[in-house]
Scaffold this motif. Sequence first.
Motif, PDB file in Angstrom:
ATOM      1  N   ASP A 103      23.104  38.971  76.307  1.00 31.58           N
ATOM      2  CA  ASP A 103      24.014  37.931  77.081  1.00 31.58           C
ATOM      3  C   ASP A 103      23.717  37.437  77.959  1.00 31.58           C
ATOM      4  O   ASP A 103      24.017  36.070  78.502  1.00 31.58           O
ATOM      5  CB  ASP A 103      25.505  38.595  77.071  1.00 31.58           C
ATOM      6  N   GLN A 104      23.063  38.254  78.985  1.00 32.95           N
ATOM      7  CA  GLN A 104      22.798  37.611  80.587  1.00 32.95           C
ATOM      8  C   GLN A 104      21.590  36.928  80.384  1.00 32.95           C
ATOM      9  O   GLN A 104      21.230  36.193  81.375  1.00 32.95           O
ATOM     10  CB  GLN A 104      22.724  38.806  81.359  1.00 32.95           C
ATOM     11  N   ASN A 105      20.779  36.846  79.268  1.00 31.00           N
ATOM     12  CA  ASN A 105      19.518  36.247  79.073  1.00 31.00           C
ATOM     13  C   ASN A 105      19.353  35.489  77.757  1.00 31.00           C
ATOM     14  O   ASN A 105      18.534  35.807  76.966  1.00 31.00           O
ATOM     15  CB  ASN A 105      18.247  37.339  79.127  1.00 31.00           C
ATOM     16  N   PRO A 106      20.159  34.695  77.726  1.00 29.69           N
ATOM     17  CA  PRO A 106      20.257  34.123  76.279  1.00 29.69           C
ATOM     18  C   PRO A 106      18.934  33.146  75.979  1.00 29.69           C
ATOM     19  O   PRO A 106      18.827  32.682  74.641  1.00 29.69           O
ATOM     20  CB  PRO A 106      21.417  32.807  76.590  1.00 29.69           C
ATOM     21  N   ASP A 107      17.910  32.951  76.773  1.00 28.59           N
ATOM     22  CA  ASP A 107      16.773  32.304  76.534  1.00 28.59           C
ATOM     23  C   ASP A 107      15.667  32.995  75.947  1.00 28.59           C
ATOM     24  O   ASP A 107      14.676  32.567  75.700  1.00 28.59           O
ATOM     25  CB  ASP A 107      16.241  31.471  77.734  1.00 28.59           C
ATOM     26  N   TYR A 108      16.045  34.263  75.808  1.00 29.23           N
ATOM     27  CA  TYR A 108      14.937  35.405  75.360  1.00 29.23           C
ATOM     28  C   TYR A 108      15.530  36.081  74.099  1.00 29.23           C
ATOM     29  O   TYR A 108      16.557  36.211  73.759  1.00 29.23           O
ATOM     30  CB  TYR A 108      14.648  36.267  76.543  1.00 29.23           C
ATOM     31  N   ARG A 109      14.611  36.399  73.294  1.00 28.24           N
ATOM     32  CA  ARG A 109      14.833  37.489  72.181  1.00 28.24           C
ATOM     33  C   ARG A 109      14.180  38.751  72.454  1.00 28.24           C
ATOM     34  O   ARG A 109      13.352  39.014  72.884  1.00 28.24           O
ATOM     35  CB  ARG A 109      14.304  36.742  70.911  1.00 28.24           C
ATOM     36  N   PHE A 110      15.235  39.701  72.147  1.00 29.14           N
ATOM     37  CA  PHE A 110      14.861  41.101  72.750  1.00 29.14           C
ATOM     38  C   PHE A 110      14.997  41.998  71.299  1.00 29.14           C
ATOM     39  O   PHE A 110      15.879  41.691  70.394  1.00 29.14           O
ATOM     40  CB  PHE A 110      16.079  41.447  73.578  1.00 29.14           C
ATOM     41  N   GLU A 111      14.123  43.057  71.320  1.00 33.89           N
ATOM     42  CA  GLU A 111      14.053  44.348  70.363  1.00 33.89           C
ATOM     43  C   GLU A 111      13.729  45.198  71.202  1.00 33.89           C
ATOM     44  O   GLU A 111      13.483  45.105  72.482  1.00 33.89           O
ATOM     45  CB  GLU A 111      13.299  44.023  69.198  1.00 33.89           C
TER      46      GLU A 111
END
Length: 215
Positions: A43-51
Amino acid sequence: MATVTINAVPSTTLADNDGIAPMAVRLAPLIQLDDQAFMQLADQNPDYRFEQNSAGELVIMAPTGGDSGNQNFDLLLQLGMWHKKHKLGKCFDSSTMFVLPNRARRSPDASWVANSRWNALTKEQQRSFPPICPDFVIELRSPSDQLHVLTDKMAEYLANGAQLGWLIDPRNKTVHVYRPGSEPVILQSPPSVSGEPLLPGFTLDTTELFSISVE
């Protein structure tokens, strides 16, 4: 809980013309991400995709572009139309995070879980990151994806319980079909791909997927 913010990704992640290597950040033993913390990070980093891989490393991937987003929508539309007719399980888009048996957190581009396995989860498990590997997964290669990264991910899905996997590569117009106990089958420019017998009556039309140039 402290807010975790990602400020930059290294410019050296572009390895070659095969795509951009995802960046893996080692968190343990200083940081342990539970489901709530992982959700807050996203939520704090909407410009990234995380796994998160099975070693506990945070995997940061490049965002998806317009063409890939359009192709993924076509995938979900076709899977969704089949689902509405048969209702044999639950379908999920790429925003759904699954916690696999090996503890990796993965978000396939499209996935499906049979009713019997989904209903065996508690309501809380269904609401959060479901602790289950989907029965069927699709990964769609975008221009920024390295092929070997996706093939490794498909192998991980099978090792954790997936019964069918499709790695769709619009760049090379191929579909890699994964099933337990056998080597992947690579289909070159197939007009369609069948989900039988796991997904009775489902056939993916690849015409639109392969019509968009990704050069």
